[in-house]
Motif scaffolding. Structure first.
Motif, PDB file in Angstrom:
ATOM      1  N   ASN A 217       0.837  -1.203   0.000  1.00 32.99           N
ATOM      2  CA  ASN A 217       0.000   0.000   0.000  1.00 32.99           C
ATOM      3  C   ASN A 217       0.871   1.251   0.000  1.00 32.99           C
ATOM      4  O   ASN A 217       1.021   1.900   1.025  1.00 32.99           O
ATOM      5  CB  ASN A 217      -0.921   0.022   1.231  1.00 32.99           C
ATOM      6  CG  ASN A 217      -1.800  -1.197   1.305  1.00 32.99           C
ATOM      7  OD1 ASN A 217      -2.430  -1.556   0.334  1.00 32.99           O
ATOM      8  ND2 ASN A 217      -1.834  -1.832   2.459  1.00 32.99           N
ATOM      9  N   PRO A 218       1.455   1.591  -1.161  1.00 33.01           N
ATOM     10  CA  PRO A 218       2.311   2.776  -1.179  1.00 33.01           C
ATOM     11  C   PRO A 218       1.480   4.044  -0.986  1.00 33.01           C
ATOM     12  O   PRO A 218       0.342   4.128  -1.448  1.00 33.01           O
ATOM     13  CB  PRO A 218       2.948   2.745  -2.569  1.00 33.01           C
ATOM     14  CG  PRO A 218       1.994   1.964  -3.395  1.00 33.01           C
ATOM     15  CD  PRO A 218       1.342   0.977  -2.464  1.00 33.01           C
ATOM     16  N   GLY A 219       2.042   4.979  -0.311  1.00 34.25           N
ATOM     17  CA  GLY A 219       1.353   6.247  -0.088  1.00 34.25           C
ATOM     18  C   GLY A 219       1.393   7.101  -1.339  1.00 34.25           C
ATOM     19  O   GLY A 219       1.962   6.724  -2.359  1.00 34.25           O
ATOM     20  N   PRO A 220       0.773   8.263  -1.289  1.00 39.42           N
ATOM     21  CA  PRO A 220       0.796   9.144  -2.449  1.00 39.42           C
ATOM     22  C   PRO A 220       2.216   9.626  -2.732  1.00 39.42           C
ATOM     23  O   PRO A 220       2.965   9.957  -1.816  1.00 39.42           O
ATOM     24  CB  PRO A 220      -0.113  10.301  -2.039  1.00 39.42           C
ATOM     25  CG  PRO A 220      -0.208  10.232  -0.562  1.00 39.42           C
ATOM     26  CD  PRO A 220       0.034   8.798  -0.169  1.00 39.42           C
ATOM     27  N   SER A 221       2.576   9.611  -3.995  1.00 38.17           N
ATOM     28  CA  SER A 221       3.917  10.005  -4.398  1.00 38.17           C
ATOM     29  C   SER A 221       3.826  11.113  -5.434  1.00 38.17           C
ATOM     30  O   SER A 221       3.011  11.024  -6.357  1.00 38.17           O
ATOM     31  CB  SER A 221       4.647   8.798  -4.987  1.00 38.17           C
ATOM     32  OG  SER A 221       5.789   9.195  -5.695  1.00 38.17           O
ATOM     33  N   PRO A 222       4.662  12.126  -5.320  1.00 42.94           N
ATOM     34  CA  PRO A 222       4.649  13.181  -6.334  1.00 42.94           C
ATOM     35  C   PRO A 222       4.988  12.638  -7.719  1.00 42.94           C
ATOM     36  O   PRO A 222       4.401  13.054  -8.708  1.00 42.94           O
ATOM     37  CB  PRO A 222       5.714  14.167  -5.866  1.00 42.94           C
ATOM     38  CG  PRO A 222       5.922  13.883  -4.430  1.00 42.94           C
ATOM     39  CD  PRO A 222       5.575  12.443  -4.217  1.00 42.94           C
ATOM     40  N   LEU A 223       5.902  11.692  -7.790  1.00 45.51           N
ATOM     41  CA  LEU A 223       6.270  11.133  -9.096  1.00 45.51           C
ATOM     42  C   LEU A 223       5.119  10.341  -9.701  1.00 45.51           C
ATOM     43  O   LEU A 223       4.908  10.359 -10.912  1.00 45.51           O
ATOM     44  CB  LEU A 223       7.503  10.241  -8.962  1.00 45.51           C
ATOM     45  CG  LEU A 223       8.798  10.969  -8.641  1.00 45.51           C
ATOM     46  CD1 LEU A 223       9.947   9.988  -8.495  1.00 45.51           C
ATOM     47  CD2 LEU A 223       9.110  11.994  -9.702  1.00 45.51           C
ATOM     48  N   ARG A 224       4.363   9.658  -8.863  1.00 48.82           N
ATOM     49  CA  ARG A 224       3.203   8.916  -9.371  1.00 48.82           C
ATOM     50  C   ARG A 224       2.166   9.884  -9.918  1.00 48.82           C
ATOM     51  O   ARG A 224       1.551   9.644 -10.946  1.00 48.82           O
ATOM     52  CB  ARG A 224       2.591   8.063  -8.263  1.00 48.82           C
ATOM     53  CG  ARG A 224       1.465   7.205  -8.759  1.00 48.82           C
ATOM     54  CD  ARG A 224       1.093   6.157  -7.728  1.00 48.82           C
ATOM     55  NE  ARG A 224       0.077   5.290  -8.273  1.00 48.82           N
ATOM     56  CZ  ARG A 224      -1.127   5.129  -7.756  1.00 48.82           C
ATOM     57  NH1 ARG A 224      -1.449   5.741  -6.644  1.00 48.82           N
ATOM     58  NH2 ARG A 224      -1.999   4.341  -8.322  1.00 48.82           N
ATOM     59  N   GLY A 225       1.972  11.013  -9.235  1.00 43.61           N
ATOM     60  CA  GLY A 225       1.045  12.029  -9.716  1.00 43.61           C
ATOM     61  C   GLY A 225       1.480  12.623 -11.036  1.00 43.61           C
ATOM     62  O   GLY A 225       0.666  12.825 -11.944  1.00 43.61           O
ATOM     63  N   ILE A 226       2.775  12.877 -11.183  1.00 46.62           N
ATOM     64  CA  ILE A 226       3.298  13.408 -12.447  1.00 46.62           C
ATOM     65  C   ILE A 226       3.120  12.376 -13.553  1.00 46.62           C
ATOM     66  O   ILE A 226       2.759  12.709 -14.683  1.00 46.62           O
ATOM     67  CB  ILE A 226       4.776  13.823 -12.286  1.00 46.62           C
ATOM     68  CG1 ILE A 226       4.866  15.052 -11.371  1.00 46.62           C
ATOM     69  CG2 ILE A 226       5.415  14.106 -13.639  1.00 46.62           C
ATOM     70  CD1 ILE A 226       6.278  15.404 -10.951  1.00 46.62           C
ATOM     71  N   GLY A 227       3.359  11.111 -13.225  1.00 46.43           N
ATOM     72  CA  GLY A 227       3.178  10.053 -14.221  1.00 46.43           C
ATOM     73  C   GLY A 227       1.728   9.935 -14.661  1.00 46.43           C
ATOM     74  O   GLY A 227       1.442   9.764 -15.846  1.00 46.43           O
ATOM     75  N   MET A 228       0.802  10.032 -13.713  1.00 51.03           N
ATOM     76  CA  MET A 228      -0.615   9.953 -14.063  1.00 51.03           C
ATOM     77  C   MET A 228      -1.014  11.165 -14.901  1.00 51.03           C
ATOM     78  O   MET A 228      -1.760  11.040 -15.870  1.00 51.03           O
ATOM     79  CB  MET A 228      -1.500   9.876 -12.822  1.00 51.03           C
ATOM     80  CG  MET A 228      -2.960   9.658 -13.188  1.00 51.03           C
ATOM     81  SD  MET A 228      -4.127   9.840 -11.858  1.00 51.03           S
ATOM     82  CE  MET A 228      -3.870   8.368 -10.928  1.00 51.03           C
TER      83      MET A 228
END
Length: 100
Positions: free
Chosen positions: A30-41
Motif C-alpha cells: 500500500n504505497p502512499g501518495p507520491s509526487p512522481l506517481r502524480g506526475i506520471g498519471m
C-alpha cells in the motif's frame, strides 16, 4: 527432574525483525501518495487526450484532400479527438481511483 514441556520463547531480535518485515511488506503493498506517481498519471492523462486529437487532425487533413466536403474534416475530427480523449482520460482517472 521434570522434563520441560514449555516451548522456547522467541528472542527479542527475531520479534523485531518480524515486525520490521511486516511493516516493510505493508508499505510495499500500500504505497502512499507520491509526487512522481502524480506526475506520471498527469502525463498518461495528457497523452490519452493528445494522441486522439493529433490523430484526428492528421486523418482530417488527409480527408480534406481526398474527399472535400462543405465542412472541414480537420476541425470535425480534431473536436472528435478531443471528445474521445476526454472520455479516455475520465476512464483512466476512474481506473486509478482518482474519482473517489
Amino acid at each position: 527432574m521434570t522434563p520441560k514441556t514449555d516451548k522456547p520463547k522467541p528472542d527479542k531480535p527475531s520479534e523485531d525483525i518480524a515486525r520490521h518485515a511486516a511493516r516493510m511488506q505493508a508499505k510495499r503493498d500500500n504505497p502512499g501518495p507520491s509526487p512522481l506517481r502524480g506526475i506520471g498519471m498527469f502525463g498518461a492523462i495528457g497523452w490519452s487526450i493528445v494522441v486522439p486529437t493529433v490523430g484526428g487532425a492528421f486523418l482530417g487533413h488527409w480527408l480534406d484532400r481526398v474527399a472535400p466536403q462543405g465542412f472541414s474534416w480537420t476541425i470535425a475530427l480534431i473536436l472528435g479527438g478531443v471528445v474521445l480523449g476526454a472520455i479516455l482520460a475520465a476512464g483512466w482517472i476512474n481506473k486509478e481511483g482518482g474519482g473517489k
